[in-house]
Design a protein around this motif. Structure first.
Motif, mmCIF file in Angstrom:
data_model
loop_
_atom_site.group_PDB
_atom_site.id
_atom_site.type_symbol
_atom_site.label_atom_id
_atom_site.label_comp_id
_atom_site.label_asym_id
_atom_site.label_seq_id
_atom_site.Cartn_x
_atom_site.Cartn_y
_atom_site.Cartn_z
ATOM 1 N N PHE A 1 -4.993 -1.803 11.070
ATOM 2 C CA PHE A 1 -3.728 -2.260 10.488
ATOM 3 C C PHE A 1 -2.559 -1.431 11.042
ATOM 4 O O PHE A 1 -1.524 -1.980 11.420
ATOM 5 C CB PHE A 1 -3.756 -2.137 8.958
ATOM 6 N N ALA A 2 -2.763 -0.098 11.078
ATOM 7 C CA ALA A 2 -1.677 0.800 11.496
ATOM 8 C C ALA A 2 -1.269 0.554 12.943
ATOM 9 O O ALA A 2 -0.132 0.818 13.326
ATOM 10 C CB ALA A 2 -2.108 2.259 11.308
ATOM 11 N N ALA A 3 -2.186 0.044 13.759
ATOM 12 C CA ALA A 3 -1.905 -0.191 15.183
ATOM 13 C C ALA A 3 -1.418 -1.618 15.444
ATOM 14 O O ALA A 3 -1.317 -2.043 16.587
ATOM 15 C CB ALA A 3 -3.167 0.089 15.999
ATOM 16 N N SER A 4 -1.107 -2.359 14.380
ATOM 17 C CA SER A 4 -0.663 -3.751 14.525
ATOM 18 C C SER A 4 0.849 -3.851 14.335
ATOM 19 O O SER A 4 1.474 -2.974 13.740
ATOM 20 C CB SER A 4 -1.331 -4.633 13.465
ATOM 21 N N ASP A 5 1.407 -4.953 14.823
ATOM 22 C CA ASP A 5 2.817 -5.250 14.553
ATOM 23 C C ASP A 5 2.968 -6.194 13.373
ATOM 24 O O ASP A 5 3.991 -6.207 12.697
ATOM 25 C CB ASP A 5 3.447 -5.880 15.800
ATOM 26 N N LEU A 6 1.935 -7.008 13.160
ATOM 27 C CA LEU A 6 1.949 -7.943 12.030
ATOM 28 C C LEU A 6 0.549 -7.940 11.419
ATOM 29 O O LEU A 6 -0.441 -8.101 12.130
ATOM 30 C CB LEU A 6 2.306 -9.353 12.534
ATOM 31 N N ALA B 1 -2.184 1.106 -0.070
ATOM 32 C CA ALA B 1 -2.518 1.398 1.328
ATOM 33 C C ALA B 1 -1.519 0.719 2.270
ATOM 34 O O ALA B 1 -1.073 1.309 3.255
ATOM 35 C CB ALA B 1 -3.934 0.948 1.641
ATOM 36 N N LEU B 2 -1.153 -0.513 1.946
ATOM 37 C CA LEU B 2 -0.200 -1.232 2.810
ATOM 38 C C LEU B 2 1.173 -0.564 2.781
ATOM 39 O O LEU B 2 1.886 -0.522 3.788
ATOM 40 C CB LEU B 2 -0.088 -2.695 2.382
ATOM 41 N N ALA B 3 1.537 -0.050 1.609
ATOM 42 C CA ALA B 3 2.853 0.591 1.465
ATOM 43 C C ALA B 3 2.983 1.807 2.384
ATOM 44 O O ALA B 3 4.077 2.154 2.811
ATOM 45 C CB ALA B 3 3.074 1.001 0.012
ATOM 46 N N ARG B 4 1.872 2.446 2.701
ATOM 47 C CA ARG B 4 1.907 3.655 3.542
ATOM 48 C C ARG B 4 1.992 3.355 5.033
ATOM 49 O O ARG B 4 2.240 4.238 5.836
ATOM 50 C CB ARG B 4 0.659 4.505 3.262
ATOM 51 N N LEU B 5 1.763 2.110 5.419
ATOM 52 C CA LEU B 5 1.774 1.778 6.854
ATOM 53 C C LEU B 5 3.210 1.764 7.364
ATOM 54 O O LEU B 5 4.093 1.193 6.734
ATOM 55 C CB LEU B 5 1.132 0.409 7.084
ATOM 56 N N GLU B 6 3.441 2.366 8.523
ATOM 57 C CA GLU B 6 4.809 2.446 9.036
ATOM 58 C C GLU B 6 5.145 1.339 10.027
ATOM 59 O O GLU B 6 6.225 0.774 9.984
ATOM 60 C CB GLU B 6 5.039 3.809 9.694
ATOM 61 N N ARG B 7 4.189 1.041 10.913
ATOM 62 C CA ARG B 7 4.541 0.139 12.017
ATOM 63 C C ARG B 7 4.553 -1.343 11.641
ATOM 64 O O ARG B 7 5.515 -2.053 11.975
ATOM 65 C CB ARG B 7 3.575 0.401 13.179
ATOM 66 N N PRO B 8 3.527 -1.857 11.021
ATOM 67 C CA PRO B 8 3.462 -3.319 10.923
ATOM 68 C C PRO B 8 4.334 -3.940 9.839
ATOM 69 O O PRO B 8 4.617 -3.323 8.815
ATOM 70 C CB PRO B 8 1.990 -3.576 10.604
ATOM 71 N N ARG B 9 4.712 -5.172 10.090
ATOM 72 C CA ARG B 9 5.195 -6.069 9.040
ATOM 73 C C ARG B 9 3.937 -6.558 8.315
ATOM 74 O O ARG B 9 2.975 -6.984 8.962
ATOM 75 C CB ARG B 9 5.931 -7.227 9.704
ATOM 76 N N THR B 10 3.893 -6.462 7.000
ATOM 77 C CA THR B 10 2.678 -6.816 6.252
ATOM 78 C C THR B 10 2.964 -8.005 5.329
ATOM 79 O O THR B 10 3.959 -8.015 4.593
ATOM 80 C CB THR B 10 2.186 -5.622 5.409
#
Ligand code: MLT
Ligand code: MN
Ligand code: ZN
Length: 298
Positions: free
Chosen positions: A206-211, A251-260
């Motif tokens: 997830f962290a290495a994704s853009d979407l 967990a999603l809230a902590r991701l910096e790169r992707p649009r979730t």
């Protein structure tokens, strides 16, 4: 790459035909909630045609959105193939509804999904008498080029159980997430409409994704029991709940790169109500709630 949410609800759609829960009633009343069709997306690379990812029972109507004005032949399928994350009925019943295809339908999925759709619920065998189907096996961790497209897809394990029609058969089958990359464009898209495990492997992807388009099925583990409409918990059904410690939202809230973006949202989920505190919590976590027709270009 372009990604279009064709259907943002879980199996049964929203509202569901036999459900009078508060969220379904709101959708019927046309107030505070927008109806949604069943779980499916379409993906297209910088070069090449659209692919359908999961074939929902709403596929024939959903595919109307993908026709290309420039094509002038009489029989022109708007997709070049179908990818499957699992063998659940809500993700595969649509295959039967594509039987008018003039050519065999190309279907990509893990080997266990092929087996389920041959032995447990023989959609692929039935199609042999109609369009035919051309199976393409996806091996977890190994990117596969989609034929005629600049896209590659890589499946990875997201846990979960086999579909209920395989109960008692001894077949073990989880769901896959799919990672799309485009040789003719930027961006990494990860799609996981069923998510039963949220370990480092999954989080790193997830962290290495853009979407990231991810399982938004249930709010709490006991959503159905609270409404008195089922004893099975979210985890029993292969879906991590969104809320609470260990829930997907934190967990999603902590991701910096992707649009979730949350997909596969069950009709009972209070995030479907536009004025609910649960929906506010999702928005505050920086996470979006999918709707049918949402399209993202990368
Ligand atoms: C699921 O998403 O868990 C399945 O679609 C549930 C079902 O249809 O039984
Ligand atoms: Mn489902
Ligand atoms: Zn409902």
């Amino acid at each position: 790459m372009r990604v279009r949410i064709l259907g943002s609800a879980a199996g049964g759609g929203f509202p569901q035909w036999n459900c009078r829960c508060p969220t379904c009633e709101a959708a019927r009343a046309g107030a505070r909630a927008v109806p949604r069709t069943q779980s499916s997306i379409a993906v297209r690379g910088g070069e090449g045609p659209w692919f359908l990812v999961n074939a929902s029972p709403d596929a024939p109507q959903q595919l109307e959105a993908l026709h290309d004005e420039a094509v002038d032949s009489v029989r022109a399928p708007p997709i070049a193939g179908v990818l499957l994350t699992d063998a659940e009925i809500d993700h595969t019943a649509g295959l039967l509804l594509l039987r008018e295809s003039a050519t065999p339908i190309r279907v990509y999925g893990e080997v266990g999904v092929e087996r389920a759709l041959t032995e447990g619920y023989p959609v692929l065998s039935i199609l042999e008498r109609y369009s035919g189907a051309e199976w393409r096996t996806l091996t977890p961790g190994r990117p596969t080029q989609l034929e005629g497209s600049s896209l590659t897809v890589e499946a990875f394990d997201v846990g979960g159980d086999a579909p209920r029609y395989l109960d008692g058969s001894g077949v073990l089958l989880g769901a896959s997430g799919l990672v799309f990359r485009d040789r003719a464009g930027a961006g990494v898209v990860t799609y996981a409409p069923g998510l039963a495990r949220l370990d480092d492997d999954v989080l790193d992807r997830f962290a290495a994704s853009d979407l990231v388009l991810v399982d938004g099925t249930f709010w709490r583990d006991d959503d159905l029991a609270r409404l008195g409409i089922g004893a099975r918990s979210a985890l029993d059904m292969g879906h991590l709940p969104l809320s609470g410690p260990g829930g997907t939202l934190q967990a999603l809230a902590r991701l910096e790169r992707p649009r979730t973006v949350l997909v596969h949202i069950n009709n009972t989920n209070p995030i479907l109500l536009e004025d609910s505190p649960e929906r506010d919590e999702v928005v505050r976590a920086g996470v979006e709630i999918a709707y049918d027709g949402l399209e993202v270009g990368l």
